[in-house]
Design a protein around this motif. Structure first.
Motif, PDB file in Angstrom:
ATOM      1  N   TRP A   7      18.014 -13.324  77.717  1.00 50.17           N
ATOM      2  CA  TRP A   7      18.596 -13.687  78.991  1.00 50.17           C
ATOM      3  C   TRP A   7      18.974 -12.029  79.833  1.00 50.17           C
ATOM      4  CZ3 TRP A   7      15.566 -17.395  80.935  1.00 50.17           C
ATOM      5  CH2 TRP A   7      15.437 -18.281  80.945  1.00 50.17           C
ATOM      6  N   HIS A   8      20.021 -11.720  79.369  1.00 50.67           N
ATOM      7  CA  HIS A   8      20.203 -10.760  79.597  1.00 50.67           C
ATOM      8  C   HIS A   8      19.297  -9.420  79.857  1.00 50.67           C
ATOM      9  CE1 HIS A   8      24.493 -12.034  78.081  1.00 50.67           C
ATOM     10  NE2 HIS A   8      25.091 -11.468  79.183  1.00 50.67           N
ATOM     11  N   LEU A   9      18.400  -9.221  78.489  1.00 46.45           N
ATOM     12  CA  LEU A   9      17.836  -7.996  78.082  1.00 46.45           C
ATOM     13  C   LEU A   9      16.006  -8.578  79.799  1.00 46.45           C
ATOM     14  CD1 LEU A   9      16.072  -5.642  77.275  1.00 46.45           C
ATOM     15  CD2 LEU A   9      15.282  -7.293  75.487  1.00 46.45           C
ATOM     16  N   ALA A  10      16.328  -9.617  79.906  1.00 47.92           N
ATOM     17  CA  ALA A  10      14.889 -10.494  80.587  1.00 47.92           C
ATOM     18  C   ALA A  10      15.843  -9.704  82.328  1.00 47.92           C
ATOM     19  CB  ALA A  10      14.597 -12.276  80.736  1.00 47.92           C
ATOM     20  N   ILE A  11      17.014 -10.000  82.153  1.00 49.97           N
ATOM     21  CA  ILE A  11      17.655  -9.975  83.227  1.00 49.97           C
ATOM     22  C   ILE A  11      17.183  -8.258  83.892  1.00 49.97           C
ATOM     23  CG2 ILE A  11      19.269  -9.684  85.193  1.00 49.97           C
ATOM     24  CD1 ILE A  11      20.193 -13.040  84.123  1.00 49.97           C
ATOM     25  N   VAL A  12      18.059  -7.599  83.171  1.00 48.24           N
ATOM     26  CA  VAL A  12      17.372  -6.163  83.670  1.00 48.24           C
ATOM     27  C   VAL A  12      16.250  -5.622  83.613  1.00 48.24           C
ATOM     28  CG1 VAL A  12      18.128  -3.647  82.358  1.00 48.24           C
ATOM     29  CG2 VAL A  12      20.146  -5.256  82.152  1.00 48.24           C
ATOM     30  N   VAL A  13      15.525  -6.046  82.544  1.00 49.50           N
ATOM     31  CA  VAL A  13      14.070  -5.706  82.865  1.00 49.50           C
ATOM     32  C   VAL A  13      13.806  -6.275  84.738  1.00 49.50           C
ATOM     33  CG1 VAL A  13      12.266  -6.010  81.884  1.00 49.50           C
ATOM     34  CG2 VAL A  13      12.833  -5.630  80.805  1.00 49.50           C
ATOM     35  N   GLY A  14      13.940  -7.085  85.085  1.00 53.44           N
ATOM     36  CA  GLY A  14      13.549  -8.036  85.781  1.00 53.44           C
ATOM     37  C   GLY A  14      13.713  -6.806  87.106  1.00 53.44           C
TER      38      GLY A  14
END
Length: 65
Positions: A7-14
């Protein structure tokens, strides 16, 4: 508390996609790659330069007493 989840990675990519836009991302990635290659070649050149012995002039001659 020290690990990243998916989820952290997804938020950063977003956030990155929102900031730069999907059309600008390939250009940004390309420029980052060029910068990394330049940095790597400069670091290798500095290592090669530091590996050579420095040319020092001979010590001044002193008259015999």
């Amino acid at each position: 508390m020290g690990t990243f989840s998916v989820w952290h990675l997804a938020i950063v990519v977003g956030v990155v996609v929102l900031l730069f836009g999907s059309k600008k991302l390939p250009e940004v990635a390309r420029s980052l790659g060029k910068s990394a290659r330049i940095l790597k070649s400069e670091a290798a050149a500095m290592k090669a330069e530091n590996g050579k012995p420095e040319e020092t002039p001979p010590p001044p001659s002193r008259p015999a007493s």
